[in-house]
Write a protein that holds these residues in place. Structure first.
Motif, short mmCIF file in Angstrom:
data_model
loop_
_atom_site.label_atom_id
_atom_site.label_comp_id
_atom_site.label_asym_id
_atom_site.label_seq_id
_atom_site.Cartn_x
_atom_site.Cartn_y
_atom_site.Cartn_z
N LEU A 61 0.92 -1.21 0.18
CA LEU A 61 -0.12 -0.13 0.01
C LEU A 61 0.85 1.26 -0.11
O LEU A 61 2.16 1.23 0.62
N TYR A 62 0.18 2.41 -0.57
CA TYR A 62 0.77 3.48 -0.08
C TYR A 62 0.16 4.35 0.77
O TYR A 62 -1.17 4.01 1.18
N SER A 63 0.77 5.01 1.65
CA SER A 63 0.18 5.72 2.72
C SER A 63 0.81 7.14 2.77
O SER A 63 1.75 7.65 2.31
N PHE A 64 -0.28 8.15 2.71
CA PHE A 64 0.06 9.56 2.61
C PHE A 64 -0.45 10.22 3.99
O PHE A 64 -1.27 10.28 4.57
N LEU A 65 0.80 10.47 4.75
CA LEU A 65 0.62 11.13 6.00
C LEU A 65 0.94 12.64 5.61
O LEU A 65 1.84 13.20 5.26
N SER A 66 0.20 13.23 6.50
CA SER A 66 0.22 14.83 6.54
C SER A 66 1.55 15.07 7.48
O SER A 66 2.10 14.28 8.22
N GLY A 67 2.25 16.30 6.95
CA GLY A 67 3.51 16.65 8.00
C GLY A 67 3.00 17.56 8.89
O GLY A 67 4.04 18.03 9.51
N GLY A 68 1.54 18.26 9.02
CA GLY A 68 1.36 19.28 10.03
C GLY A 68 2.27 20.50 9.68
O GLY A 68 2.18 20.98 8.48
N PHE A 69 3.10 20.93 10.74
CA PHE A 69 3.72 22.21 10.55
C PHE A 69 4.76 22.19 9.66
O PHE A 69 5.51 23.20 9.21
N ASN A 70 5.10 20.95 8.89
CA ASN A 70 6.12 21.16 7.74
C ASN A 70 5.43 21.66 6.31
O ASN A 70 6.28 21.68 5.41
N GLY A 71 3.97 21.63 6.18
CA GLY A 71 3.51 21.92 5.34
C GLY A 71 3.61 20.87 3.93
O GLY A 71 3.35 21.42 2.96
N GLN A 72 3.95 19.68 4.35
CA GLN A 72 4.17 18.80 3.27
C GLN A 72 3.34 17.62 3.60
O GLN A 72 2.82 17.22 4.53
N VAL A 73 3.48 16.42 2.49
CA VAL A 73 2.99 15.21 2.58
C VAL A 73 4.12 14.35 2.77
O VAL A 73 4.79 14.49 1.71
N SER A 74 4.04 13.41 3.51
CA SER A 74 5.18 12.16 3.55
C SER A 74 4.36 10.94 2.73
O SER A 74 3.31 10.66 3.26
N MET A 131 -15.33 5.27 -2.74
CA MET A 131 -14.14 4.42 -2.65
C MET A 131 -13.23 5.23 -3.17
O MET A 131 -13.07 6.23 -4.12
N ALA A 132 -11.80 5.20 -2.71
CA ALA A 132 -10.65 6.14 -3.06
C ALA A 132 -10.05 5.61 -4.44
O ALA A 132 -10.36 4.49 -4.48
N THR A 153 -0.48 11.10 -10.30
CA THR A 153 0.22 10.28 -11.46
C THR A 153 1.71 11.23 -11.29
O THR A 153 2.60 10.59 -11.92
N THR A 154 1.93 12.35 -10.93
CA THR A 154 3.24 12.83 -10.80
C THR A 154 3.68 13.05 -9.28
O THR A 154 4.87 13.50 -8.85
N VAL A 525 -2.64 3.24 -7.54
CA VAL A 525 -1.93 4.46 -7.89
C VAL A 525 -0.67 4.07 -9.02
O VAL A 525 -0.17 4.86 -9.88
N ALA A 526 -0.02 2.99 -8.40
CA ALA A 526 1.51 2.74 -9.01
C ALA A 526 1.40 2.57 -10.66
O ALA A 526 2.13 3.33 -11.33
N PRO A 527 0.34 1.97 -11.28
CA PRO A 527 0.18 1.87 -12.71
C PRO A 527 0.17 3.27 -13.47
O PRO A 527 0.29 3.34 -14.86
N ASN A 528 -0.53 4.37 -12.77
CA ASN A 528 -0.50 5.55 -13.42
C ASN A 528 0.59 6.66 -13.27
O ASN A 528 0.55 7.65 -13.64
N SER A 529 1.49 5.99 -12.59
CA SER A 529 2.63 6.93 -12.30
C SER A 529 3.36 7.39 -13.55
O SER A 529 3.92 6.53 -14.30
N VAL A 530 3.67 8.55 -13.54
CA VAL A 530 4.41 9.10 -14.83
C VAL A 530 5.80 8.82 -14.66
O VAL A 530 6.48 9.10 -13.52
N LYS A 531 6.50 8.33 -15.52
CA LYS A 531 8.02 8.30 -15.40
C LYS A 531 8.78 9.51 -15.98
O LYS A 531 9.87 9.65 -15.36
N PHE A 532 8.41 9.99 -16.88
CA PHE A 532 9.03 11.48 -17.39
C PHE A 532 7.97 12.21 -18.39
O PHE A 532 7.19 11.56 -18.67
N PHE A 533 8.30 13.49 -18.31
CA PHE A 533 7.65 14.26 -19.35
C PHE A 533 8.04 14.20 -20.59
O PHE A 533 9.38 14.12 -20.84
#
Ligand code: RUQ
Ligand code: CUA
Length: 684
Positions: A61-74, A131-132, A153-154, A525-533
């Protein structure tokens, strides 16, 4: 520690101890456990197998954790707990130039100016049929009210919209079951000036009369994901904390917890804890949309930024919006109701069937579960107990399904496993408590370290949870890892929930302060991941697609360098004719058309960041040299065996000198074919 917590529970149960006191006691218990080495209670011997992902193998699985006060997602892989990526959203990120380079700086523009930071709390995946669907991740900025969209995708932030009439966009963002709307509620109420727009000037003494909350209805484009603020509902001046959407039978409804229904404006710790019950607000979002479409909405002036990344140019532009529509609940019968909920509630979570709404009252000694069908009946029967600003308040018993007795201390959040069970975090008693949604019986407890906030079961907020794992995000780390001075990482813990009893699997450090998280099976998610532009689809106006087109041009005091990068050189790599007092903009296009070959670009004395340019993309760095000299620039990402050779010089002459603009890629030394990537070059 268990004993201590046990005592604590007996002390506090039923007496409604103020949170400050309880947490004071709790901190004592933390230092108690400091004396022993890390507590491995609940960990059996063969858990290693359950989290081991062999080298070269991918996580489930992927998990997306918020970073709170760092303003990012890990982004973490589950079950391994491996950190896969940091996605900058509201914060500048020197690692890849986000928020520094010319392309992404507009993303961080707001009506308050350039705000390169925020407090990012709640990631929510986009939805299809409840569903997600793995297409986008929506997140909130709590401080300077904003909602952002990350393209999965990116894994890049592609849109940030400021929310007007809001202060502390905490109750956000909540997608409805097909992303018809993202809902975003304000945490702090503020005085709104309906005539002039935005916050008005008001005495704090006028809180009770002039301050209002707002709930924003953001429309999402079905195909592209683009957001648009459709309208707002202006609500009573409480604090709005968290929200969640209904599903199935309750799919047209969204629920918001409120606190400070006392409307205290000072010493809220006490002032907002007076009422025995605050409210759970229920809004029929479909009806609200209908009212707005049928002309019930008013319009007021506004001033907010909407920043969007263009797919082709990979550049962001800002639009300033000047109007917002709003509905008043008192003019829209049937749209909004209030359910009395004990006591300063935090999380609101709706079970997968959509029938049960669980309210997590920080100071409450029970966990109330409301019934959606009873709520429908109560509307029919008009089982009301007065109203607030024209919004009917239900009788508590008319909407209550039941209460979980002695769930633990300080409940904050609940998620579901899809087998009829709920899992709630207890901040004060530091545990995750499993209970059955039907009979409200506590089934299991797992101590966690320490003081959990949110927890996440992949899909646990959807109509069909993936179950299997639970990630609990703890607020206090203390002795869980090797000490690193006063500032510690936060800690998440992975728990196996596939059996009757919870099974502790893994601790993993997290960045800054995760609040909520989302998890999704990798294959969504993984199959849609862009490899390069694709270079031929790069429409950046300053892109150069072949080395022969590279150039350096002067326009007044501005010097524009249109540069290419490919393993392992820049064109041009010798530049002259720049003067002190000039502003130089490097537009660097990465010509590579292969996966995982970014090039970096940095120049000595640059006071912002480097840029990290993905294959096929163009990024621009503004540089204002302060002194004459010859400045090296170089690639910052070890891209080939000859990466160290990927460098050049730019000459800066004194102001007013007559050195003409000149550029070249020199008598090129022979450059090996671009096969010198890390895997084949043996560069160590
Ligand atoms: S809130 S736990 Cu935004 Cu619960 Cu953090
Ligand atoms: Cu390009 Cu290192």
């Amino acid at each position: 520690m268990r004993e201590l917590l046990g005592n604590l529970k007996t002390i506090a149960a039923g007496v409604g101890l103020p949170l400050a006191l309880i947490s004071g006691l709790f901190l004592q218990s933390c230092s108690e456990s400091n004396r022993s080495t890390a507590n491995t209670e609940g960990v059996d011997e063969d858990v290693a197998k359950a989290v081991y992902v062999a080298p070269g193998k991918h996580d489930e699985l992927y998990s997306f954790l918020s970073g709170g006060f760092n303003g990012q997602v890990s982004v973490y892989g589950i079950p391994s707990g491996r950190l896969l990526k940091v996605i900058p959203v509201f914060s500048q990120f020197p690692e890849n130039g986000y928020g520094y380079n010319e392309e992404t700086r507009p993303m961080l523009m707001t009506s308050h100016g350039f705000v390169p930071w925020d407090d990012l709390h709640h990631p929510k995946l986009s939805r299809a049929e409840g569903m997600a669907d793995g297409r986008w991740l929506f997140v909130n900025g709590n401080n300077t009210p904003r909602v952002a969209r990350v393209d999965l995708t990116t894994f890049e932030t592609v849109e940030i919209m400021e929310i007007p009439n809001s202060a502390g966009n905490h109750c956000s963002p909540y997608p409805t079951n097909n992303n018809e709307y993202i809902l975003a509620g304000t945490r702090f109420s503020v005085p709104l000036d309906l005539a002039k727009g935005g916050m008005g000037d008001a005495s704090l003494e006028e809180y009770k009369d002039k301050f209002r909350g707002s709930i924003s209805f953001i429309k999402v484009d079905k195909d592209k994901g683009d957001m648009e603020l459709d309208f707002q509902v202006l609500v009573p001046g409480f604090d709005y904390d968290l929200a969640n959407g209904g599903k199935g039978p309750s799919g047209d409804w969204v629920f918001f917890t409120t606190y400070n229904t006392e409307k205290a404006r000072t010493m809220k710790e006490l002032g907002a804890s007076q009422n025995d019950k605050d409210y759970l607000a229920a809004i029929n979002w479909k009806l609200a949309a209908k009212y707005a479409a049928e002309g019930k909405a008013h319009e007021m002036p506004a001033n907010y930024y909407h920043n969007k990344m263009d797919h082709g140019t990979h550049k962001a532009t800002s639009t300033i919006k000047k109007k917002v529509r709003y509905l008043l609940p008192e003019e829209c019968p049937g749209m909004m109701y209030l359910l009395p909920a004990p006591k300063s509630p935090h999380g609101i979570d709706v079970d997968p069937t959509g029938e049960y709404m669980v309210v997590n009252g920080k100071l409450a000694s029970t966990l109330p579960v409301f019934s959606f069908s009873k709520m429908q009946k109560a509307i029919e029967d008009k089982a009301f107990d007065g109203e607030v600003n024209g919004i009917p308040v239900f009788k508590y018993d008319a909407v209550l399904y039941g209460e979980v007795k002695e769930p633990g201390l300080g409940p904050l959040h609940t998620e579901f496993d899809g087998k009829g069970n709920a899992y709630s975090t207890m901040f004060v008693s530091s545990e995750v408590v499993k209970w059955n949604v039907k009979d409200l019986k506590v089934l299991d407890r797992m101590p966690v370290y320490y003081s959990p906030g949110h927890l996440m079961i992949p899909g646990g907020d959807t109509k069909e949870p993936y179950g299997k794992y639970l990630v609990v995000m703890n607020k206090i780390t203390k002795d869980r890892y090797l000490p690193t001075g006063p500032e510690l990482v936060h800690s998440a813990q992975l728990i196996d929930i596939s059996g009757d009893k919870m099974r502790m699997l893994l601790d993993f450090p997290t960045l800054a302060e995760p609040h909520y998280a989302q998890g999704i099976p990798a294959d969504k998610v993984a199959p849609n991941s862009v490899k390069f532009f694709k270079l031929d689809q790069n429409t950046h106006p300053e892109a150069v697609k072949k080395e022969a087109d590279a150039s350096v041009t002067r326009q007044g005091k501005n010097v524009k360098v249109n540069m290419t990068s490919i393993r392992s050189h820049f064109v041009p790599d010798n530049i002259e004719g720049v003067q002190v007092g000039d502003t130089v903009i490097f537009h660097v296009t990465n010509l590579e058309q292969d996966w995982d070959v970014p090039h970096g670009f940095a120049v000595m004395g640059a006071d912002n960041a480097e840029t990290l340019i993905m294959p096929g993309a163009t990024q621009s760095l503004r540089w204002v040299p302060k002194q004459a000299g010859v400045y090296p620039f170089y690639c910052t990402d070890f891209c080939s065996a000859l990466h160290q050779e990927m460098q050049g010089y730019i000459r800066v002459s004194p102001k007013g000198s007559n050195v003409p603009i000149k550029f070249s890629s020199g008598e090129k030394k022979s450059v090996p074919p671009p096969n010198g990537g890390p895997s084949s070059a043996g560069m160590n």
